[in-house]
Design an enzyme around this catalytic site. Structure first.
Site, short mmCIF file in Angstrom:
data_model
loop_
_atom_site.label_atom_id
_atom_site.label_comp_id
_atom_site.label_asym_id
_atom_site.label_seq_id
_atom_site.Cartn_x
_atom_site.Cartn_y
_atom_site.Cartn_z
CD GLU A 1 13.14 -58.53 -20.61
OE1 GLU A 1 11.91 -58.60 -20.42
OE2 GLU A 1 13.81 -57.52 -20.33
CG HIS B 1 9.45 -61.18 -23.77
ND1 HIS B 1 8.43 -60.66 -23.01
CD2 HIS B 1 10.59 -60.66 -23.24
CE1 HIS B 1 8.92 -59.86 -22.07
NE2 HIS B 1 10.22 -59.83 -22.19
CB CYS C 1 2.87 -63.09 -20.57
SG CYS C 1 3.25 -62.80 -22.28
O1 SUG Z 1 7.28 -56.45 -20.36
N1 SUG Z 1 4.01 -55.22 -20.63
C1 SUG Z 1 4.91 -56.35 -20.40
C2 SUG Z 1 4.34 -57.59 -21.04
C3 SUG Z 1 5.15 -58.80 -20.69
C4 SUG Z 1 4.76 -59.99 -21.49
N2 SUG Z 1 5.54 -61.12 -21.08
C5 SUG Z 1 5.94 -62.12 -21.88
N3 SUG Z 1 5.89 -62.03 -23.19
N4 SUG Z 1 6.46 -63.16 -21.32
C6 SUG Z 1 6.30 -56.06 -20.97
O2 SUG Z 1 6.37 -55.42 -22.04
C7 SUG Z 1 3.21 -52.94 -20.30
C8 SUG Z 1 2.98 -52.00 -19.15
C9 SUG Z 1 2.31 -50.72 -19.59
O3 SUG Z 1 2.54 -50.26 -20.71
O4 SUG Z 1 1.55 -50.15 -18.77
C10 SUG Z 1 4.17 -54.07 -19.94
O5 SUG Z 1 5.01 -53.92 -19.09
#
Ligand code: SUG
Length: 444
Positions: A174, A249, A368
Site C-alpha cells: 500500500e 492503513h 492520504c
Molecule cells: O484505499 N478510499 C481509499 C482511501 C485511501 C486513504 N489513503 C491512506 N490512508 N493513505 C482506500 O480505501 C474509496 C473509494 C470509494 O469507495 O468510492 C477509496 O478507495
C-alpha cells in the site's frame, strides 16, 4: 548536505465519486452511493497544496488517472463503442463500472514507497509504485502511477524507478501509507515499514474482520529493492485489533516526521519493542515518542476525525505543525487533546485545520493526499518544474478545474459517455500544463 521534504499531492480527478469500494475503510462504506462534488474536491485539494506553499514548504502535484478506465472494461469483455461499453457495464455490473471510474489515485500516500538517497545503496531516490492488490479499483493504478512518477522524477542520475511488486496478496503493498521515515539532525535516517500481517509466517496474528492490506513480505521486498540495510530499516507489526476497528492503513493511527513519532497507544502490536528498536537504530536523534492514550482519544474518535492522518511538517528547526482535517476541530476529545498537545514541550507547536471533506468522506485525510519525497537541493532541481506548486500554478489549475469539472456526480452519472469525453479533454490539457507528455492510454 541539506535534505528537504517535498509533498506531492494527488490532484483529484474529474470522476471523484462515492462507490463504497473499500471494505475495511469505514468512511468509504458509510458514504457509498451518495452524491459527490468533484469540482469542490479538486479545489479543496489545490487549496491545501497552496496553504503548504504559503507555509514555505515544497509542494508538488501528481496528475490523476484516466477514468473511466476503458482499457480494463474492454479487457473484461465489454465491447462496442465507448458509449456501448459504458452502458453494458452499467447494466450488467454497476459496481465494476464504479471501480473503473474511481478517482482513488488522488490518495498519493498509496502511490508508492519512496526512499531518499541518504538511505539507499546507490545514493539515488528510489520509487516503488504500490500494487494495491487488496482493492480491485486501486489495483488498476500502479502502471500509470509509475509512468507519471517517471515523468516527474525523470533524471536517472538522481532517481531510480522500480516496477510494482508481483500482483498477489502475499505481496500486498500500500506504499507510503504504511511507511514513515525518522531521522536525526545529520540526515541519518530510519525507515519504518508497518505491516498488517505476514503471508509466510502463519503464527503472526492477523485481523479477523477487515483485511490487512500490507504484508511483511511486501515491505521486505521494497526495502531490498531500495537497497536499505538492517541499520536503517525496521519492520513493525500493526495491531490487528485496530485494523478491525477501521484502521486500514497505518497512517490512520500514526505519523512520523524528523525526530517525532506521533501515534495512538493501540497502533502497534508491540509498542515497547518498537520504541526499543527505533532508539537502538537512531540513538542520536533526541526522539520524541508522542503516544496518545485510549482515555484521551478513543480509537473510534481517531478514526472518525483522522487525528493521525495529519501531515506533520517542519516549519523551522524544532518547530513542527500538524496539518489536520477540520473534523479534528469538530471532535471534542480530539480538539481537547490538540489544545493540550500544543501546550506541551514537544516539537509539535501548532495545528492548522484544512477542509478536505470531499476526500475525507471516502476515507482520505490530508496525509492520504500526499506522497513525501525528501530530496537534496540538487535532486530537487532535477524535478520536472512544471509539477511544482506556486501561486501561478495554483491559479491555473483552479481555473482548469472550474472549466472542466462537474459539481455533482451520482452513481448513475458514471455511465454517461459525456463524462468520459469531459475527463479526457481535461486530462489532455493537464498533461500540457504539467509537461508530462503522453501518459494516458487514450493519448497513446
Ligand atoms: O484505499 N478510499 C481509499 C482511501 C485511501 C486513504 N489513503 C491512506 N490512508 N493513505 C482506500 O480505501 C474509496 C473509494 C470509494 O469507495 O468510492 C477509496 O478507495
Amino acid at each position: 548536505m541539506t535534505v528537504r521534504e517535498a509533498n506531492f499531492d494527488g490532484l483529484v480527478g474529474p470522476t471523484h465519486n462515492y462507490a463504497g469500494l473499500s471494505w475495511g475503510n469505514v468512511a468509504s462504506n458509510r458514504h457509498a452511493r451518495s452524491t459527490s462534488n468533484p469540482r469542490q474536491a479538486a479545489l479543496q485539494g489545490l487549496d491545501k497544496m497552496k496553504a503548504l506553499v504559503d507555509l514555505g514548504l515544497i509542494q508538488g502535484v501528481l496528475a490523476p488517472q484516466e477514468r473511466p478506465d476503458m482499457t480494463t472494461l474492454r479487457r473484461l469483455g465489454f465491447s462496442g463503442s465507448d458509449a456501448e461499453v459504458l452502458d453494458k457495464a452499467f447494466r450488467e455490473d454497476p459496481l465494476l463500472l464504479a471501480a473503473c471510474c474511481s478517482a482513488s489515485a488522488m490518495w498519493t500516500a498509496n502511490a508508492a514507497t519512496v526512499s531518499p538517497g541518504a538511505d539507499t545503496h546507490d545514493g539515488r531516490v528510489h520509487f516503488t509504485p504500490a500494487n494495491l492488490v487488496n482493492k480491485f479499483h486501486r489495483s488498476l493504478e500502479h502502471e500509470v502511477t509509475g509512468r507519471i512518477l517517471q515523468r516527474v522524477f525523470a533524471d536517472e542520475t538522481h532517481f531510480c524507478h522500480h516496477p510494482a511488486l508481483p500482483a498477489h496478496e502475499d505481496f500486498g503493498d500500500e506504499g507510503a501509507a504504511n511507511h514513515t521515515r525518522l531521522h536525526d539532525d545529520h540526515g541519518r535516517g530510519l525507515e519504518l515499514f508497518v505491516y498488517g500481517r505476514s503471508a509466510h509466517r502463519p503464527d503472526t496474528p492477523a485481523p479477523q474482520r477487515y483485511p490487512a492490506r500490507q504484508t511483511l513480505e511486501a515491505s521486505r521486498a521494497v526495502a531490498r529493492l531500495h537497497g536499505l540495510q538492517e541499520h536503517n530499516s525496521a519492520f513493525i507489526q500493526q495491531n490487528p485489533d485496530v485494523i478491525d476497528q477501521g484502521v486500514f492503513h497505518n497512517d490512520v493511527i500514526a505519523v512520523g516526521n524528523g525526530n517525532v513519532l506521533f501515534y495512538h497507544q493501540q497502533a502497534f502490536l508491540d509498542p515497547h519493542g518498537m520504541q526499543d528498536e527505533i532508539l537502538a537504530k537512531l540513538p542520536d536523534a533526541g526522539l520524541h515518542f508522542i503516544e496518545v492514550s485510549d482515555s484521551e482519544v478513543p480509537v473510534a474518535d481517531a478514526v472518525n476525525s483522522y487525528l493521525f492522518n495529519t501531515q506533520l511538517v517542519t516549519l523551522s528547526p524544532g518547530h513542527m505543525a500538524l496539518i489536520a482535517p477540520t473534523e479534528c476541530a469538530e471532535t471534542p476529545s480530539v480538539k481537547a487533546y490538540l489544545d493540550r498537545l500544543t501546550a506541551m514541550s514537544t516539537p509539535i507547536r501548532e495545528v492548522r485545520f484544512m477542509d478536505v471533506k470531499q476526500s475525507m468522506q471516502n476515507g482520505g485525510g490530508p496525509a492520504c493526499l500526499r506522497l513525501r519525497v525528501a530530496m537534496s537541493d540538487t535532486e530537487l532541481s532535477a524535478v520536472n518544474p512544471a509539477c511544482l506548486m506556486n501561486d501561478r500554478l495554483h491559479r491555473r489549475l483552479s481555473d482548469w478545474v472550474n472549466r472542466h469539472y462537474r459539481d455533482r456526480l451520482s452513481p448513475n452519472d458514471l455511465r454517461d459517455p459525456a463524462l468520459l469525453m469531459e475527463s479526457r479533454t481535461a486530462l489532455d490539457e493537464l498533461t500540457q500544463i504539467l509537461e508530462l507528455g503522453a501518459v494516458y492510454p487514450f493519448q497513446r
